[in-house]
Structure formats: structure tokens, C-alpha cells
Motif scaffolding. Structure first.
Motif, mmCIF file in Angstrom:
data_model
loop_
_atom_site.group_PDB
_atom_site.id
_atom_site.type_symbol
_atom_site.label_atom_id
_atom_site.label_comp_id
_atom_site.label_asym_id
_atom_site.label_seq_id
_atom_site.Cartn_x
_atom_site.Cartn_y
_atom_site.Cartn_z
ATOM 1 N N SER A 337 0.816 -1.218 0.000
ATOM 2 C CA SER A 337 0.000 0.000 0.000
ATOM 3 C C SER A 337 0.845 1.262 0.000
ATOM 4 O O SER A 337 0.346 2.341 -0.328
ATOM 5 C CB SER A 337 -0.933 -0.004 1.214
ATOM 6 O OG SER A 337 -0.175 -0.147 2.412
ATOM 7 N N HIS A 338 2.123 1.154 0.386
ATOM 8 C CA HIS A 338 3.031 2.308 0.384
ATOM 9 C C HIS A 338 4.323 1.913 -0.319
ATOM 10 O O HIS A 338 4.632 0.727 -0.468
ATOM 11 C CB HIS A 338 3.332 2.766 1.813
ATOM 12 C CG HIS A 338 2.100 3.145 2.588
ATOM 13 N ND1 HIS A 338 1.404 4.305 2.368
ATOM 14 C CD2 HIS A 338 1.432 2.489 3.592
ATOM 15 C CE1 HIS A 338 0.366 4.361 3.193
ATOM 16 N NE2 HIS A 338 0.361 3.269 3.940
ATOM 17 N N ASP A 339 5.098 2.924 -0.721
ATOM 18 C CA ASP A 339 6.309 2.634 -1.480
ATOM 19 C C ASP A 339 7.600 2.869 -0.700
ATOM 20 O O ASP A 339 8.685 2.648 -1.227
ATOM 21 C CB ASP A 339 6.349 3.471 -2.767
ATOM 22 C CG ASP A 339 6.386 4.965 -2.484
ATOM 23 O OD1 ASP A 339 6.304 5.345 -1.305
ATOM 24 O OD2 ASP A 339 6.495 5.744 -3.449
ATOM 25 N N ASP A 340 7.506 3.303 0.577
ATOM 26 C CA ASP A 340 8.736 3.568 1.327
ATOM 27 C C ASP A 340 8.438 3.716 2.809
ATOM 28 O O ASP A 340 7.292 3.951 3.214
ATOM 29 C CB ASP A 340 9.395 4.847 0.804
ATOM 30 C CG ASP A 340 10.893 4.901 1.108
ATOM 31 O OD1 ASP A 340 11.397 3.960 1.765
ATOM 32 O OD2 ASP A 340 11.546 5.874 0.689
ATOM 33 N N LEU A 341 9.501 3.577 3.620
ATOM 34 C CA LEU A 341 9.410 3.845 5.053
ATOM 35 C C LEU A 341 9.563 5.339 5.297
ATOM 36 O O LEU A 341 10.068 6.077 4.438
ATOM 37 C CB LEU A 341 10.514 3.087 5.796
ATOM 38 C CG LEU A 341 10.439 1.550 5.771
ATOM 39 C CD1 LEU A 341 11.725 0.955 6.335
ATOM 40 C CD2 LEU A 341 9.227 1.065 6.569
ATOM 41 N N LEU A 342 9.130 5.798 6.465
ATOM 42 C CA LEU A 342 9.250 7.204 6.829
ATOM 43 C C LEU A 342 10.311 7.382 7.902
ATOM 44 O O LEU A 342 10.387 6.588 8.838
ATOM 45 C CB LEU A 342 7.910 7.737 7.358
ATOM 46 C CG LEU A 342 6.733 7.737 6.383
ATOM 47 C CD1 LEU A 342 5.476 8.247 7.092
ATOM 48 C CD2 LEU A 342 7.032 8.591 5.163
ATOM 49 N N LEU A 343 11.133 8.410 7.738
ATOM 50 C CA LEU A 343 12.133 8.722 8.757
ATOM 51 C C LEU A 343 11.476 9.452 9.921
ATOM 52 O O LEU A 343 10.496 10.177 9.753
ATOM 53 C CB LEU A 343 13.234 9.603 8.163
ATOM 54 C CG LEU A 343 14.163 8.925 7.146
ATOM 55 C CD1 LEU A 343 15.093 9.960 6.521
ATOM 56 C CD2 LEU A 343 14.977 7.820 7.811
ATOM 57 N N LEU A 356 5.963 4.961 12.839
ATOM 58 C CA LEU A 356 5.581 3.644 13.371
ATOM 59 C C LEU A 356 4.462 3.017 12.535
ATOM 60 O O LEU A 356 4.490 1.821 12.227
ATOM 61 C CB LEU A 356 5.126 3.788 14.826
ATOM 62 C CG LEU A 356 6.220 3.961 15.874
ATOM 63 C CD1 LEU A 356 5.614 4.363 17.211
ATOM 64 C CD2 LEU A 356 7.043 2.689 16.019
ATOM 65 N N GLU A 357 3.485 3.813 12.181
ATOM 66 C CA GLU A 357 2.352 3.308 11.403
ATOM 67 C C GLU A 357 2.817 2.751 10.057
ATOM 68 O O GLU A 357 2.405 1.666 9.642
ATOM 69 C CB GLU A 357 1.341 4.448 11.191
ATOM 70 C CG GLU A 357 0.067 4.021 10.499
ATOM 71 C CD GLU A 357 -0.914 5.170 10.364
ATOM 72 O OE1 GLU A 357 -1.728 5.132 9.426
ATOM 73 O OE2 GLU A 357 -0.859 6.105 11.182
ATOM 74 N N ARG A 358 3.692 3.499 9.379
ATOM 75 C CA ARG A 358 4.203 3.019 8.094
ATOM 76 C C ARG A 358 5.071 1.774 8.267
ATOM 77 O O ARG A 358 5.033 0.850 7.437
ATOM 78 C CB ARG A 358 5.024 4.145 7.431
ATOM 79 C CG ARG A 358 5.565 3.792 6.052
ATOM 80 C CD ARG A 358 4.471 3.618 5.021
ATOM 81 N NE ARG A 358 3.698 4.836 4.864
ATOM 82 C CZ ARG A 358 4.052 5.845 4.060
ATOM 83 N NH1 ARG A 358 5.171 5.761 3.343
ATOM 84 N NH2 ARG A 358 3.296 6.905 3.956
ATOM 85 N N PHE A 359 5.852 1.720 9.348
ATOM 86 C CA PHE A 359 6.722 0.578 9.613
ATOM 87 C C PHE A 359 5.903 -0.698 9.796
ATOM 88 O O PHE A 359 6.243 -1.759 9.252
ATOM 89 C CB PHE A 359 7.569 0.855 10.858
ATOM 90 C CG PHE A 359 8.505 -0.248 11.239
ATOM 91 C CD1 PHE A 359 9.681 -0.452 10.530
ATOM 92 C CD2 PHE A 359 8.220 -1.094 12.298
ATOM 93 C CE1 PHE A 359 10.558 -1.478 10.876
ATOM 94 C CE2 PHE A 359 9.083 -2.118 12.657
ATOM 95 C CZ PHE A 359 10.252 -2.314 11.938
ATOM 96 N N VAL A 360 4.804 -0.604 10.551
ATOM 97 C CA VAL A 360 3.949 -1.774 10.777
ATOM 98 C C VAL A 360 3.287 -2.217 9.481
ATOM 99 O O VAL A 360 3.186 -3.422 9.198
ATOM 100 C CB VAL A 360 2.892 -1.455 11.860
ATOM 101 C CG1 VAL A 360 1.832 -2.549 11.920
ATOM 102 C CG2 VAL A 360 3.565 -1.295 13.214
ATOM 103 N N GLU A 361 2.847 -1.263 8.669
ATOM 104 C CA GLU A 361 2.167 -1.599 7.416
ATOM 105 C C GLU A 361 3.107 -2.282 6.424
ATOM 106 O O GLU A 361 2.672 -3.078 5.585
ATOM 107 C CB GLU A 361 1.555 -0.344 6.796
ATOM 108 C CG GLU A 361 0.365 0.193 7.590
ATOM 109 C CD GLU A 361 -0.159 1.496 7.020
ATOM 110 O OE1 GLU A 361 0.478 2.042 6.089
ATOM 111 O OE2 GLU A 361 -1.204 1.990 7.496
ATOM 112 N N LEU A 362 4.414 -1.959 6.492
ATOM 113 C CA LEU A 362 5.396 -2.574 5.587
ATOM 114 C C LEU A 362 6.254 -3.610 6.311
ATOM 115 O O LEU A 362 7.345 -3.956 5.837
ATOM 116 C CB LEU A 362 6.295 -1.478 4.983
ATOM 117 C CG LEU A 362 5.619 -0.480 4.050
ATOM 118 C CD1 LEU A 362 6.625 0.562 3.558
ATOM 119 C CD2 LEU A 362 4.987 -1.186 2.848
#
Length: 622
Positions: A337-343, A356-362
Motif C-alpha cells: 500500500s506504500h512505497d517507502d518507510l518514513l524517517l 511507526l504506522e508506516r513501519f507496521v504496514e510494511l
């Protein structure tokens, strides 16, 4: 001496009026524009005062032969006067038309400067804008039907230097309106914060919230450069000099909100303590948003979990550009659903929760990518990712910071008073009780990530963290400088008891007649139309602004509280704008121009461009 002063004549108050008969007798005409003086149709000279004696003397002295060539009341004289009037009308029409064209061109230049500045564009882009307009018009009208408009556009002064001058004039008018409004206000609050721009110059941002007679306004009061140290003495000196130079009263400040830095809130040497030396009744507040973020500070095992998560993210994104590129390609191919992690960035309020939300999703893609890597660091990170307890803790932190981010977003925004923010804090305090009970019951209605990704494993550390979070919020916000019943009164005056402690707490904050507070509160609670007015009001502020003077004491109290900022959000938003204005490409932008651009970019006001032009505030040069 006194007699001579009273006998002294003042021409501007004698109200001499022009007699139309003087046109044929003395060949004079009175122009129609404001403050005009009589003009001689023969030589175009003017006389200062429209008195018959002055006109007759001028005519007989300078044009004595006129009555010989054109005797009075003769047809020849009438024709000559008509000819002179016609010639004057044509000449004055050309002058007026030229002036109007120049004014329109200047108005257009001011409007273009305003639009570009509102979008944080460099001064030099005004020339590009002009070129675009000409190109578009030429393309739309190949038959040359717009030649006159194109010619007018070409006359619009839009050089970089002209644009800079226009921006200064516009910003000056906006600032004058703000300062005049602050002077007229009964009281106002300040939001003050400090940050460095892209050239490492420290900028002190000062916002003001006040009632302008119609509505509550939040405007940039000043952007003050701090070239040397940023101590409380220097900050207060800058602020005091600004207030004195603009004739603003420091004793009207009812609240100063800061970011909580020692230079701002130091008990003995902070900025607030220095303001209190000249304005003893002013209140102080550490930004509510900052405090809510500090409440969620991690420690112990959960802090280690957060640090491990950031190390994994940094390993993928920051080890090398090649690795980051390969990860993005890997995620893209997996149709995630996303193309990268967030710093994660500690300075940004929402960063921790979003990362954290993006990390869990990926999470699945991160595990698979680490499995393909052959480095030792990747193997260490993979072992962490496969630890069940770690996954549960990450899921818990994701949920709790999601709730905190929701609170943070509710606290952000312009136009929010301290009443609005305290209401959101109280609601979140109630939610924390729900979260704690939810964890203890194991139902996890408010912890969806923990329930799904963490498989519902609740640990003692999680329960302890929620308890500490509750205690932190209580410690910071329960003992608020405004009592809860005063805030409750402003929110809904029909729920407060007239005989309770409310009136006592109110007069502690603002010296009012306590008896009047109680009696007016009893009266307003019995007024059915006022209850209907509160329910139908567009906003809380609108209700109190329209409140009848019958309840003047209650209205004074409510307006006093509604004037108060609750956070330094306006300053934080201004710093974001500042960095988009003074970029590395525009690092030579002067402090004065930076403040002008920032003021225009942030203001809710709209300048009167036609008034600026008519007053001659802008020249017509390119």
C-alpha cells in the motif's frame, strides 16, 4: 499674543465657493477634483483662494487686453470663453486619462506582487509572470484584438526591485492595520517562539491575538532577528523596543505563550518574568501542544523498542542510496500500500506516530528484504523483527501514538483559543481512562494494531505506560492557570452555578464586580433566547461577540479568556513558511524583506490597493 492667535485667519476653514459667473467675467474655471483651486483658462495659472477679488486682480493685471479684444457680454467673448473651456476639457481629459492608466498599471503591479508573495515566490519571478501573461494573451488573440491589453501588460512594472518595493508597501499597510487594531483592543495575548532560518540567523516570531471589534484575529506582530545570543535579556530588550517604537502598551498583555525554553519561562530570568516586571497581571503558559508531546516521553523497555525500530528504518534508508533504491523497488513489486518507510524527526510533532504506522504496514516487506541482505547488521535487525515481544510492543506504540497524533491534530490550527484546547485535553484525559480499562479487560477496542499484529498480547509495561501517561497529563494540566469552572462558563454559561466558586475564581483572574457576575449569570440562565442563541451560534466566539450589553460583566470575562492563545502553533506554522521563503537559493534575502514576505504570506487581511495608489505610496517607475 492670545488675541492675535484668535484673530488669525485660516483660509482652509473659510469655505469660499466659486461663482459660475466668474468664468465669463474673468475667464476662470473651477476643476471638479478634490481640493482644486480656480484655474485661469488663458494662462492655466491657479489662485489659492476662490475670492472674486483674487480672480479680478489676476485678470486685470495679466490679461488686461482680453476685455479690449473681447468686450464683456459680447458674442465674441462668449465664443472665446467656450473655446477656451473646450480646450481645457480636452487637455485635462488627457491628463486624467493618463493618470488613470498609470494608477491601473500600478494597481496591477501591486496585485501581482501580493499574489506572488502569498505563494512564497521569489521577487524575480514577477518578470516571468509578466512574460507568461504576454505570451498567453498573444496566443489567445492572433488577430491582434488584444493589442491594447497586451500593451498595458507590458507597461506593468514587474522587475525584481520593483516587486520588492511593492511587497514592502503592502506589508507596511498590513502591519499598520494590525498595530492600530492592537492599540484599540482592551487586551491581547502573545505567542512567542524562536527558531533559526536557513542562514543560521535566529528569528524571534511574535504573534498577537486580539479582538478587533468584529472578530478575534491572529496576526504576525513582528519577526525580530537575534544576531547574537538568545538570552532572555536580549529577547525582552528586542520585544520592549518594538513595543515602544510602535506605541504599544505592554500592560495590556493578558497571556504570553512560549515554547517552554529556559530563556522563555525561567522563574527569575526568563522572558515571562521580565514581562511581568512591567505587566504584573499578565499570565504565562507553556504551549499546550508542546506539553502534550512531553507527556508521552518514552523510557525503559519501550524506549529501547522505539530506538531499535528507528535503527531498522535508518539501516534501510540511510546505509546507502543503492540499498534504499533496491528496497523501494522491492516494495513496489510486492504491490504494498506504500512505497517507502518514513524517517523519524523529533522536531516534528506527528513524526513518531507516522513512522511507526508506516513501519507496521510494511513489516512483511521489511522482513523479506532483510532476509535477502547478507550484511551482519541486516541479520541483527532480522532477529529483532522476528521477536514476538518486540512486535507486540511496536504494535502497542503504533496504537498509542496514533491516539496522541489525533489529539495533536485537534490542538493544531489557527483561530483556536485556550478554551478550545483545554476542552480537547479534558476529552483526551477521559479517553485515557477508557484506554486503561480497555487494556485491563483485554478487549482492545482502542488498540486495533495490538489486537491484529500483536495478537492481543498485553504486557505489564503497556499498562504501566498508560498509567504514567494519565499521571503526566494530570500533573501538567489539572492545575491550570485558568480554573475549569471559568473555562466551563465560557464554553456554556448555562451549566455553571451562580452561587458556586466560579465567581470567586473569575475575580482572581480579572478584577470584576463579583456581585454583578453572580446576578448576571442568574439572569442569562433564565433567558430562553440566550440559550437558543448559544445553540444556534456559528461559533463560541460569535455567541459572546453578539451577547447583549445587558450581560456586560459576563461578556467582559468571556472576551478576556477568548483572547488568549493556547499554543505556539501560529509560530511553528510561520517558521515552516519562513523556511520556504528564505531558501538556500534566496539566502541573501534581507531580514526586512523576509518579514515583509512572511507577513503577507500569513495574514488574513487584504490591503486596499487603490487607496495605496491614490495616496501616492507607490511611484510609477519600473
Amino acid at each position: 499674543m492670545a488675541l492675535s492667535k484668535t484673530m488669525k485667519r485660516k483660509v482652509d476653514v473659510e469655505n469660499w465657493s466659486f461663482n459660475d459667473d466668474w468664468t465669463e467675467k474673468y475667464a476662470f474655471i473651477m476643476p471638479t477634483f478634490r481640493n482644486a483651486s480656480p484655474v485661469c483658462l488663458i494662462c492655466s495659472e491657479t489662485v489659492a483662494v476662490a475670492k472674486e477679488y483674487n480672480l479680478r486682480r489676476h485678470h486685470n493685471t495679466k490679461h488686461s487686453n482680453f476685455k479690449v479684444s473681447y468686450p464683456e457680454q459680447s458674442e465674441a467673448r462668449q465664443r472665446k470663453i467656450a473655446t477656451l473651456k473646450s480646450a481645457y476639457s480636452r487637455a485635462s481629459g488627457i491628463i486624467t486619462r493618463t493618470l488613470t492608466d498609470q494608477e491601473r498599471v500600478t494597481c496591477a503591479s501591486l496585485q501581482a506582487a501580493w499574489v506572488l508573495c502569498r505563494h512564497n515566490r521569489p521577487f524575480t519571478e514577477s518578470e516571468v509572470l509578466k512574460e507568461c501573461m504576454i505570451t498567453v494573451l498573444e496566443e489567445l488573440a492572433p488577430d491582434k484584438s488584444m493589442d491594447r491589453i497586451i500593451a498595458s501588460v507590458k507597461q506593468v512594472p514587474l522587475s525584481a526591485s520593483t516587486n520588492a518595493r511593492r511587497v514592502h508597501v503592502l506589508a507596511e499597510q498590513v502591519q499598520k492595520a494590525v498595530i492600530d487594531g492592537v492599540k484599540e483592543a482592551k487586551y491581547f495575548s502573545l505567542a512567542i517562539d524562536e527558531s533559526t532560518d536557513n542562514t543560521d540567523i535566529s528569528q524571534l516570531c511574535v504573534f498577537v491575538r486580539y479582538f478587533d471589534g468584529k472578530d478575534f484575529r491572529e496576526e504576525l506582530l513582528a519577526l525580530l532577528p537575534l544576531e547574537d545570543n538568545t538570552t532572555a535579556d536580549i529577547i525582552f530588550g528586542k520585544l520592549e523596543d518594538f513595543f515602544k517604537s510602535h506605541g504599544l502598551p505592554l500592560d495590556k498583555i493578558n497571556l504570553t505563550v512560549t515554547d517552554g525554553a529556559p530563556a522563555m519561562i525561567g522563574k527569575n530570568k526568563g522572558l515571562v518574568s521580565r514581562i511581568r516586571t512591567v505587566a504584573p497581571k499578565t499570565n504565562a503558559l507553556h504551549c499546550i501542544i508542546h506539553q502534550s508531546v512531553l507527556c508521552a516521553k518514552l523510557s525503559g523497555e519501550l524506549k529501547e523498542v522505539m530506538e531499535k525500530t528507528m535503527k531498522i528504518i535508518n539501516h534501510i534508508r540511510e546505509t546507502s542510496s543503492t540499498q534504499h533504491r533496491l528496497f523501494r523497488k522491492f516494495v513496489l513489486e510486492s504491490q504494498a500500500s506504500h512505497d517507502d518507510l518514513l524517517l523519524h524527526n523529533d522536531v516534528r510533532w506527528l513524526s513518531k506516530g507516522k513512522a511507526l504506522e508506516r513501519f507496521v504496514e510494511l513489516r512483511a516487506q521489511v522482513v523479506d528484504f532483510l532476509k535477502q541482505s547478507k550484511s551482519k547488521a541486516a541479520a541483527d535487525h532480522l532477529r529483532v523483527m522476528q521477536d514476538t515481544l518486540y512486535v507486540c510492543n511496536v504494535a502497542f506504540l503504533t496504537d498509542i501514538f496514533s491516539h496522541l497524533n489525533t489529539l495533536n491534530l485537534q490542538l493544531q490550527g489557527k483561530g483556536k483559543s485556550v478554551v478550545d484546547l483545554v476542552e480537547k485535553l479534558d476529552a483526551f484525559g477521559n479517553k485515557l481512562n477508557l484506554f486503561h480499562a480497555d487494556l485491563l479487560s483485554g478487549r482492545l477496542l482502542h488498540f486495533n494494531t495490538l489486537k491484529t499484529v500483536g495478537e492481543g498480547n498485553v504486557t505489564d509495561k503497556m499498562k504501566t505506560f498508560i498509567t504514567q501517561l494519565k499521571d503526566n497529563f494530570s500533573a501538567r494540566f489539572d492545575d491550570f492557570f485558568i480554573s475549569r469552572d471559568v473555562i466551563g462558563f465560557v464554553r456554556d454559561p448555562f451549566t455553571i452555578s451562580p452561587s458556586g466558586e466560579f465567581s470567586t475564581n473569575a475575580v482572581k483572574m480579572l478584577p470584576l464586580d463579583e456581585a454583578a457576575i453572580q446576578s448576571q449569570l442568574a439572569e442569562i440562565q433564565a433567558a430562553g433566547d440566550m440559550k437558543a442563541a448559544l445553540r444556534g451560534a456559528e461559533s463560541l466566539s460569535a455567541f459572546w461577540v453578539s451577547c447583549p450589553e445587558t450581560y456586560d460583566t459576563l461578556k467582559t470575562l468571556a472576551m478576556y479568556v477568548l483572547t488568549m492563545f493556547g499554543s505556539t502553533y501560529t509560530c511553528e506554522a510561520a517558521f515552516s513558511k519562513m523556511n520556504s521563503i528564505k531558501t538556500h537559493e534566496r539566502n541573501r534575502l534581507s531580514t526586512e524583506s523576509l518579514e515583509d514576505c512572511l507577513r503577507i504570506s500569513l495574514t488574513a487581511a487584504k490591503p486596499d490597493v487603490k487607496k495605496l495608489v491614490s495616496e501616492g505610496k507607490c511611484n510609477f517607475s519600473h
